[in-house]
Each structure stands twice: as C-alpha cells, then as structure tokens.
Design a protein around this motif. Structure first.
Motif, PDB file in Angstrom:
ATOM      1  N   ARG A 179      70.574 -23.132  62.162  1.00 54.90           N
ATOM      2  CA  ARG A 179      70.997 -24.314  61.406  1.00 54.90           C
ATOM      3  C   ARG A 179      72.250 -24.009  60.582  1.00 54.90           C
ATOM      4  N   LEU A 180      72.342 -22.789  60.055  1.00 52.25           N
ATOM      5  CA  LEU A 180      73.495 -22.424  59.241  1.00 52.25           C
ATOM      6  C   LEU A 180      74.754 -22.214  60.084  1.00 52.25           C
ATOM      7  N   ILE A 181      74.573 -21.685  61.276  1.00 50.96           N
ATOM      8  CA  ILE A 181      75.724 -21.476  62.161  1.00 50.96           C
ATOM      9  C   ILE A 181      76.155 -22.803  62.773  1.00 50.96           C
ATOM     10  N   GLY A 182      75.191 -23.562  63.277  1.00 47.30           N
ATOM     11  CA  GLY A 182      75.502 -24.844  63.908  1.00 47.30           C
ATOM     12  C   GLY A 182      75.984 -24.678  65.328  1.00 47.30           C
ATOM     13  N   LYS A 183      76.077 -25.790  66.019  1.00 49.02           N
ATOM     14  CA  LYS A 183      76.534 -25.776  67.403  1.00 49.02           C
ATOM     15  C   LYS A 183      77.988 -25.313  67.455  1.00 49.02           C
ATOM     16  N   HIS A 184      78.230 -24.255  68.222  1.00 46.53           N
ATOM     17  CA  HIS A 184      79.565 -23.657  68.364  1.00 46.53           C
ATOM     18  C   HIS A 184      80.152 -23.217  67.009  1.00 46.53           C
ATOM     19  N   GLY A 185      79.289 -22.897  66.051  1.00 46.11           N
ATOM     20  CA  GLY A 185      79.753 -22.425  64.745  1.00 46.11           C
ATOM     21  C   GLY A 185      80.287 -23.512  63.835  1.00 46.11           C
ATOM     22  N   LEU A 225      78.671 -23.066  45.202  1.00 44.81           N
ATOM     23  CA  LEU A 225      78.472 -24.279  46.002  1.00 44.81           C
ATOM     24  C   LEU A 225      77.921 -23.947  47.390  1.00 44.81           C
ATOM     25  N   VAL A 226      78.483 -22.907  48.015  1.00 47.32           N
ATOM     26  CA  VAL A 226      77.997 -22.504  49.335  1.00 47.32           C
ATOM     27  C   VAL A 226      76.543 -22.057  49.235  1.00 47.32           C
ATOM     28  N   ILE A 247      70.259 -26.484  53.378  1.00 44.59           N
ATOM     29  CA  ILE A 247      70.041 -26.443  54.826  1.00 44.59           C
ATOM     30  C   ILE A 247      68.721 -25.752  55.140  1.00 44.59           C
ATOM     31  N   ILE A 248      68.449 -24.652  54.469  1.00 45.76           N
ATOM     32  CA  ILE A 248      67.189 -23.930  54.692  1.00 45.76           C
ATOM     33  C   ILE A 248      65.986 -24.797  54.300  1.00 45.76           C
ATOM     34  N   ASP A 249      66.161 -25.600  53.247  1.00 47.55           N
ATOM     35  CA  ASP A 249      65.076 -26.477  52.803  1.00 47.55           C
ATOM     36  C   ASP A 249      64.895 -27.691  53.720  1.00 47.55           C
ATOM     37  N   GLY A 250      65.768 -27.843  54.726  1.00 43.15           N
ATOM     38  CA  GLY A 250      65.596 -28.906  55.707  1.00 43.15           C
ATOM     39  C   GLY A 250      66.499 -30.111  55.541  1.00 43.15           C
ATOM     40  N   PHE A 254      77.465 -33.671  50.004  1.00 46.16           N
ATOM     41  CA  PHE A 254      77.350 -32.963  48.724  1.00 46.16           C
ATOM     42  C   PHE A 254      78.599 -32.109  48.475  1.00 46.16           C
ATOM     43  N   LEU A 255      79.012 -31.349  49.494  1.00 45.27           N
ATOM     44  CA  LEU A 255      80.183 -30.471  49.337  1.00 45.27           C
ATOM     45  C   LEU A 255      81.469 -31.284  49.143  1.00 45.27           C
TER      46      LEU A 255
END
Length: 174
Positions: free
Chosen positions: A104-110, A142-143, A150-153, A162-163
């Motif tokens: 989830r943190l990396i995401g599709k293709h980073g 912030l990161v 993201i970890i919390d879903g 948010f960012l």
C-alpha cells in the motif's frame, strides 16, 4: 564515537567505487569511518564536533536503509534536513500484514511513494521492514502521519488530500 549496523548488501554502496563514497562522507562531515564488512558494522568518529558525528551516522543509516549516497548526503545540506526511520514490523501484526502495508505504501508502479515525495518535497525509501524519509522536520512529520494513515487503512485519495491541504497551509503561511 558512533556505531551503525547496516545490511551486508549495502556495504558496497556505502564504500563506493574505490572508496569514493566513504571518502566523500568523511570529508564533508569531518569524520573518520571504519567499516567492518564481516560484522556489517560501521564506526564513525569525530572528536571535535559531536553533531557532525551524529549527522554522519544518519548518512550511513540512510545508505544502509536503501537511499543512494547522493540523497543521503542531503543531510549535510542544512540543520533542518533530517532522517527518520519507521519500523513497519512494529506497526504490523504479522508478516502478511507487513507485506500488505509495504504494498500500500509503495503503490502500483511506485506511484504512492512518488506522490508522497512530490507532495511533501521529501525523499522516501521502502526497504526491508522500514520506511526511510529524508526532508525537513515538518515535512518528515507529515510523511510519518501519511504512512500511519495508509497503514490504518485510509484511502490513498484521502491521504493525498491531507498532504495537499498541509502543503497549501504551509505555502499560505510563508
């Protein structure tokens, strides 16, 4: 004197071709560095300026956690640039949970990682069971919040929103 342990596969990156990276860190941070390749242990020493020793230790840790030497050397840029490490093992219930979090943190293709970098003007590396971040104190914080969301879903779009709001608030206050 500081001691840092890094993964064996990152020692070559730390040393660099013909020792070039090691010499660059030593000269820019005014430290002496000794590498014990067998035990994956790095000794950093500066008897005159402890702050430079701590910064050099962060540079070595950053390289050990997957950053390129060029990016890790950004830690010498100014006093506001910092390195932070998030242990995904501590935020995960088990190995499968950690793998899902990493995905989830990396995401599709980073794309998730790259979007977070763009929105926060930071550098992010996901390596092993850690997330490494280099940037200003405020942006690194912030990161860290975004990673936890993201970890919390949280949905990726919510995290990006948010960012973006935080980036606008920062730009308006300048």
């Amino acid at each position: 004197m500081q001691y840092v342990k890094i993964p064996g596969e990152r020692i070559g990156v730390l040393i660099g071709e013909g020792g070039a990276t090691l010499r660059k860190i030593e000269s820019h941070a005014n430290v002496t560095i000794e590498v014990d390749s067998d035990n994956h242990r790095v000794q950093i020493e500066n008897t005159k300026a402890p702050f430079e020793e701590l910064t050099a230790a962060d540079i070595v840790k950053a390289i050990g956690r997957g950053f390129s030497p060029k990016v890790a050397l950004l830690l010498l840029k100014d006093d506001d640039t910092t390195f932070d490490l998030i242990e995904l093992k501590r935020l995960s219930r088990n190995e499968n949970d950690m793998k899902r979090h990493k995905s989830r943190l990396i995401g599709k293709h980073g794309r998730t990682r790259a979007t977070m970098e763009d929105l926060t003007d930071t550098k992010i590396v996901i390596y092993g069971s850690t997330v490494g971040i280099i940037g200003s104190y405020q942006q690194v914080d912030l990161v860290r919040s975004a990673v936890e969301m993201i970890i919390d879903g949280s949905r990726h779009g919510s995290v990006y929103g948010f960012l973006e709001r935080k980036r606008q608030e920062t730009n308006e206050s300048k």
